[in-house]
Design a protein around this motif. Structure first.
Motif, PDB file in Angstrom:
ATOM      1  N   TRP A   1      63.517  10.109 -60.513  1.00  0.00           N
ATOM      2  CA  TRP A   1      63.928   9.470 -61.769  1.00  0.00           C
ATOM      3  C   TRP A   1      65.247   8.732 -61.569  1.00  0.00           C
ATOM      4  O   TRP A   1      65.404   7.608 -62.025  1.00  0.00           O
ATOM      5  CB  TRP A   1      64.056  10.508 -62.884  1.00  0.00           C
ATOM      6  CG  TRP A   1      64.289   9.880 -64.218  1.00  0.00           C
ATOM      7  CD1 TRP A   1      63.330   9.519 -65.120  1.00  0.00           C
ATOM      8  CD2 TRP A   1      65.538   9.517 -64.800  1.00  0.00           C
ATOM      9  NE1 TRP A   1      63.917   8.956 -66.222  1.00  0.00           N
ATOM     10  CE2 TRP A   1      65.284   8.942 -66.056  1.00  0.00           C
ATOM     11  CE3 TRP A   1      66.858   9.624 -64.380  1.00  0.00           C
ATOM     12  CZ2 TRP A   1      66.286   8.477 -66.894  1.00  0.00           C
ATOM     13  CZ3 TRP A   1      67.864   9.155 -65.217  1.00  0.00           C
ATOM     14  CH2 TRP A   1      67.577   8.585 -66.450  1.00  0.00           C
ATOM     15  N   VAL A   2      66.186   9.371 -60.868  1.00  0.00           N
ATOM     16  CA  VAL A   2      67.489   8.737 -60.616  1.00  0.00           C
ATOM     17  C   VAL A   2      67.300   7.453 -59.817  1.00  0.00           C
ATOM     18  O   VAL A   2      67.896   6.414 -60.126  1.00  0.00           O
ATOM     19  CB  VAL A   2      68.441   9.708 -59.875  1.00  0.00           C
ATOM     20  CG1 VAL A   2      69.739   9.002 -59.476  1.00  0.00           C
ATOM     21  CG2 VAL A   2      68.735  10.927 -60.736  1.00  0.00           C
ATOM     22  N   VAL A   3      66.450   7.491 -58.804  1.00  0.00           N
ATOM     23  CA  VAL A   3      66.209   6.308 -57.972  1.00  0.00           C
ATOM     24  C   VAL A   3      65.529   5.207 -58.784  1.00  0.00           C
ATOM     25  O   VAL A   3      65.909   4.035 -58.700  1.00  0.00           O
ATOM     26  CB  VAL A   3      65.395   6.672 -56.712  1.00  0.00           C
ATOM     27  CG1 VAL A   3      64.971   5.433 -55.949  1.00  0.00           C
ATOM     28  CG2 VAL A   3      66.207   7.611 -55.818  1.00  0.00           C
ATOM     29  N   ARG A   4      64.524   5.579 -59.613  1.00  0.00           N
ATOM     30  CA  ARG A   4      63.880   4.565 -60.459  1.00  0.00           C
ATOM     31  C   ARG A   4      64.889   3.938 -61.401  1.00  0.00           C
ATOM     32  O   ARG A   4      64.890   2.717 -61.634  1.00  0.00           O
ATOM     33  CB  ARG A   4      62.725   5.180 -61.251  1.00  0.00           C
ATOM     34  CG  ARG A   4      61.490   5.442 -60.421  1.00  0.00           C
ATOM     35  CD  ARG A   4      60.286   5.796 -61.278  1.00  0.00           C
ATOM     36  NE  ARG A   4      60.480   7.006 -62.048  1.00  0.00           N
ATOM     37  CZ  ARG A   4      60.186   8.229 -61.625  1.00  0.00           C
ATOM     38  NH1 ARG A   4      59.687   8.407 -60.400  1.00  0.00           N
ATOM     39  NH2 ARG A   4      60.365   9.273 -62.396  1.00  0.00           N
ATOM     40  N   ARG A   5      65.780   4.741 -61.947  1.00  0.00           N
ATOM     41  CA  ARG A   5      66.817   4.231 -62.854  1.00  0.00           C
ATOM     42  C   ARG A   5      67.748   3.272 -62.113  1.00  0.00           C
ATOM     43  O   ARG A   5      68.118   2.221 -62.632  1.00  0.00           O
ATOM     44  CB  ARG A   5      67.595   5.412 -63.438  1.00  0.00           C
ATOM     45  CG  ARG A   5      68.723   5.033 -64.348  1.00  0.00           C
ATOM     46  CD  ARG A   5      68.190   4.403 -65.642  1.00  0.00           C
ATOM     47  NE  ARG A   5      69.243   3.939 -66.471  1.00  0.00           N
ATOM     48  CZ  ARG A   5      69.638   4.529 -67.591  1.00  0.00           C
ATOM     49  NH1 ARG A   5      69.030   5.600 -68.011  1.00  0.00           N
ATOM     50  NH2 ARG A   5      70.625   4.025 -68.279  1.00  0.00           N
ATOM     51  N   ALA A   6      68.135   3.617 -60.897  1.00  0.00           N
ATOM     52  CA  ALA A   6      69.011   2.755 -60.097  1.00  0.00           C
ATOM     53  C   ALA A   6      68.328   1.422 -59.798  1.00  0.00           C
ATOM     54  O   ALA A   6      68.955   0.355 -59.894  1.00  0.00           O
ATOM     55  CB  ALA A   6      69.406   3.458 -58.801  1.00  0.00           C
TER      56      ALA A   6
ATOM     57  N   PHE B   1      53.550   5.198 -63.106  1.00  0.00           N
ATOM     58  CA  PHE B   1      54.667   4.608 -62.383  1.00  0.00           C
ATOM     59  C   PHE B   1      54.315   3.408 -61.522  1.00  0.00           C
ATOM     60  O   PHE B   1      55.196   2.672 -61.124  1.00  0.00           O
ATOM     61  CB  PHE B   1      55.345   5.658 -61.498  1.00  0.00           C
ATOM     62  CG  PHE B   1      55.968   6.776 -62.267  1.00  0.00           C
ATOM     63  CD1 PHE B   1      57.026   6.531 -63.125  1.00  0.00           C
ATOM     64  CD2 PHE B   1      55.513   8.066 -62.145  1.00  0.00           C
ATOM     65  CE1 PHE B   1      57.609   7.553 -63.842  1.00  0.00           C
ATOM     66  CE2 PHE B   1      56.081   9.095 -62.859  1.00  0.00           C
ATOM     67  CZ  PHE B   1      57.135   8.841 -63.712  1.00  0.00           C
ATOM     68  N   GLY B   2      53.074   3.216 -61.159  1.00  0.00           N
ATOM     69  CA  GLY B   2      52.708   2.108 -60.292  1.00  0.00           C
ATOM     70  C   GLY B   2      52.733   2.505 -58.837  1.00  0.00           C
ATOM     71  O   GLY B   2      52.692   3.686 -58.498  1.00  0.00           O
ATOM     72  N   PRO B   3      52.818   1.512 -57.948  1.00  0.00           N
ATOM     73  CA  PRO B   3      52.761   1.788 -56.506  1.00  0.00           C
ATOM     74  C   PRO B   3      53.906   2.688 -56.032  1.00  0.00           C
ATOM     75  O   PRO B   3      54.988   2.674 -56.602  1.00  0.00           O
ATOM     76  CB  PRO B   3      52.896   0.408 -55.871  1.00  0.00           C
ATOM     77  CG  PRO B   3      52.565  -0.555 -56.943  1.00  0.00           C
ATOM     78  CD  PRO B   3      52.936   0.095 -58.239  1.00  0.00           C
ATOM     79  N   ARG B   4      53.642   3.422 -54.978  1.00  0.00           N
ATOM     80  CA  ARG B   4      54.639   4.323 -54.394  1.00  0.00           C
ATOM     81  C   ARG B   4      55.446   3.573 -53.333  1.00  0.00           C
ATOM     82  O   ARG B   4      54.901   2.765 -52.582  1.00  0.00           O
ATOM     83  CB  ARG B   4      53.927   5.515 -53.763  1.00  0.00           C
ATOM     84  CG  ARG B   4      54.850   6.530 -53.148  1.00  0.00           C
ATOM     85  CD  ARG B   4      54.082   7.739 -52.683  1.00  0.00           C
ATOM     86  NE  ARG B   4      53.442   8.434 -53.793  1.00  0.00           N
ATOM     87  CZ  ARG B   4      54.029   9.407 -54.498  1.00  0.00           C
ATOM     88  NH1 ARG B   4      55.244   9.786 -54.195  1.00  0.00           N
ATOM     89  NH2 ARG B   4      53.381   9.995 -55.470  1.00  0.00           N
ATOM     90  N   VAL B   5      56.738   3.851 -53.269  1.00  0.00           N
ATOM     91  CA  VAL B   5      57.630   3.263 -52.277  1.00  0.00           C
ATOM     92  C   VAL B   5      58.341   4.412 -51.563  1.00  0.00           C
ATOM     93  O   VAL B   5      58.775   5.358 -52.208  1.00  0.00           O
ATOM     94  CB  VAL B   5      58.682   2.346 -52.950  1.00  0.00           C
ATOM     95  CG1 VAL B   5      59.685   1.826 -51.941  1.00  0.00           C
ATOM     96  CG2 VAL B   5      58.008   1.205 -53.685  1.00  0.00           C
ATOM     97  N   THR B   6      58.443   4.309 -50.258  1.00  0.00           N
ATOM     98  CA  THR B   6      59.141   5.322 -49.480  1.00  0.00           C
ATOM     99  C   THR B   6      60.387   4.703 -48.874  1.00  0.00           C
ATOM    100  O   THR B   6      60.324   3.621 -48.289  1.00  0.00           O
ATOM    101  CB  THR B   6      58.240   5.859 -48.346  1.00  0.00           C
ATOM    102  OG1 THR B   6      57.044   6.380 -48.928  1.00  0.00           O
ATOM    103  CG2 THR B   6      58.933   6.931 -47.544  1.00  0.00           C
TER     104      THR B   6
END
Length: 73
Positions: free
Chosen positions: A42-47, A13-18
């Motif tokens: 997954w929903v947030v990545r899709r958005a 997925f690469g770097p983490r974001v909070t």
């Protein structure tokens, strides 16, 4: 989670974001994720993917395409 598993996720997925969201938005994300049998992440990545597709990077050439969110996790 052990180091090997974390390393694999970073590669996938690469770097983490909070981010922080309202309780209402969090509840809505959970309902959507449950309905589609995916994680909230997954929903947030899709958005994010959909948003970036509508707002392309002006430095990116038209031949470069962003890969879609296909992993269900």
């Amino acid at each position: 989670m052990d180091r090997a598993a974390m390393s694999e996720k970073l590669k996938k997925f690469g770097p983490r974001v909070t981010v922080s969201v309202t309780a209402r938005d969090y509840d809505t994300l959970n309902v959507i994720a449950g309905r589609d049998d995916v994680s909230v992440s997954w929903v947030v990545r899709r958005a994010i993917d959909e948003y970036l597709r509508r707002h392309p990077d002006p430095q990116q050439t038209t031949q470069e395409r962003r890969p879609g969110v296909s992993e269900r996790a």
